[in-house]
Scaffold this motif. Structure first.
Motif, PDB file in Angstrom:
ATOM      1  N   GLN A   4       0.833  -1.186   0.000  1.00 39.26           N
ATOM      2  CA  GLN A   4       0.000   0.000   0.000  1.00 39.26           C
ATOM      3  C   GLN A   4       0.870   1.239   0.000  1.00 39.26           C
ATOM      4  N   GLY A   5       0.536   2.152  -0.888  1.00 43.80           N
ATOM      5  CA  GLY A   5       1.267   3.410  -0.977  1.00 43.80           C
ATOM      6  C   GLY A   5       2.419   3.363  -1.942  1.00 43.80           C
ATOM      7  N   ALA A  16       3.106   4.975  -8.546  1.00 42.10           N
ATOM      8  CA  ALA A  16       2.318   6.135  -8.961  1.00 42.10           C
ATOM      9  C   ALA A  16       0.825   5.869  -8.831  1.00 42.10           C
ATOM     10  N   ASN A  17       0.415   4.636  -9.044  1.00 37.92           N
ATOM     11  CA  ASN A  17      -0.998   4.297  -8.935  1.00 37.92           C
ATOM     12  C   ASN A  17      -1.290   3.705  -7.567  1.00 37.92           C
ATOM     13  N   TYR A  18      -0.468   4.032  -6.578  1.00 34.72           N
ATOM     14  CA  TYR A  18      -0.553   3.391  -5.277  1.00 34.72           C
ATOM     15  C   TYR A  18      -0.511   1.892  -5.444  1.00 34.72           C
ATOM     16  N   TYR A  25      -1.455  -0.086  -7.885  1.00 34.40           N
ATOM     17  CA  TYR A  25      -2.583  -0.818  -8.454  1.00 34.40           C
ATOM     18  C   TYR A  25      -2.615  -0.564  -9.943  1.00 34.40           C
TER      19      TYR A  25
END
Lengths: 117, 110
Positions: free
Chosen positions: A98-99, A102-104, A106
């Motif tokens: 998580q985090g 750039a897309n977190y 995903y």
């Protein structure tokens, strides 16, 4: 970094036949998702893997759909036997911690468009 | 489970501003995404909000109110290429389950 790879890009089969889709996630991404997107609707989660274990498959029609994630990397989604209503785009996505990214973390693949006739 | 609501369709004029709303009801909220999807293509990332407030990125801005279960995507200086579906998606839980709304189909007209 390389993106999420999916194949084939398109597939046309007759009802009652079987079909398999392949997904190679971004290297190092622990979480892998398969979504079904019927024309005009949002993506619906079919199954989510964390490494090679299933986290959520509550919306997977288990009488005809199956999925596996070999060694926590590549994944295959299979439909057997196919029905007309399975015509849709099948999207694979992967996520890192998580985090991250750039897309977190995903990212979607390009999808496989399945037509059942 | 999660319940995510968006308008089905919207129409706006080239050069104008449009706001696409999204409301959600969920437990274990862990962030909200907006994606753009052109016909026949995979969704592409636009924004991610986890804290209340407005995030601005060029012509696109996204707002989140966690207490109200509400978000909006604001598109400024609309261009014809902005005609697409806009998907609101909510991430929940420690395993990062992401659930999508049905999407809002935006048509930009001259």
């Amino acid at each position: 970094e390389a993106g999420v790879a999916q194949s084939p890009r398109y597939k046309i089969i007759e009802k009652r036949q079987s079909v398999a889709f392949w997904c190679n996630p971004i290297s190092g991404h622990a979480t892998l998702y398969w979504y079904q997107q019927i024309l005009g609707q949002g993506p619906k989660l079919l199954i989510q893997f964390q490494n090679n274990g299933v986290v959520d498959d509550s919306q997977l029609p288990k009488d005809r759909f199956s999925a596996e994630r070999l060694k926590g990397v590549d994944s295959t989604l299979k439909i057997q036997p196919a029905k007309l209503e399975d015509s849709a785009v099948y999207l694979c996505a992967s996520s890192g911690l998580q985090g991250g990214g750039a897309n977190y973390g995903y990212t979607f693949g390009s999808g496989t468009r399945l037509t059942v006739v | 489970g999660q319940n995510i609501d968006q308008p089905t369709e919207m129409t706006a004029t080239e050069g104008a501003i449009v706001q696409i709303n999204c409301t959600y009801q969920t437990s274990g909220f862990n962030g909200l995404f907006w994606y753009q999807q052109h016909a026949g293509e995979a969704p592409t990332f636009l924004s991610y909000n986890v804290l209340d407030g407005l995030e601005e990125k060029g012509r696109f801005s996204s707002f989140l109110s966690r207490s109200k279960g509400y978000s909006y995507l604001l598109l400024k200086e609309l261009q014809m290429k902005d005609s697409a579906s806009y998907l609101c998606a909510v991430r929940v839980g420690g395993y990062q389950k992401v659930t999508f709304g049905t999407g809002t189909k935006l048509q930009v007209i001259p």
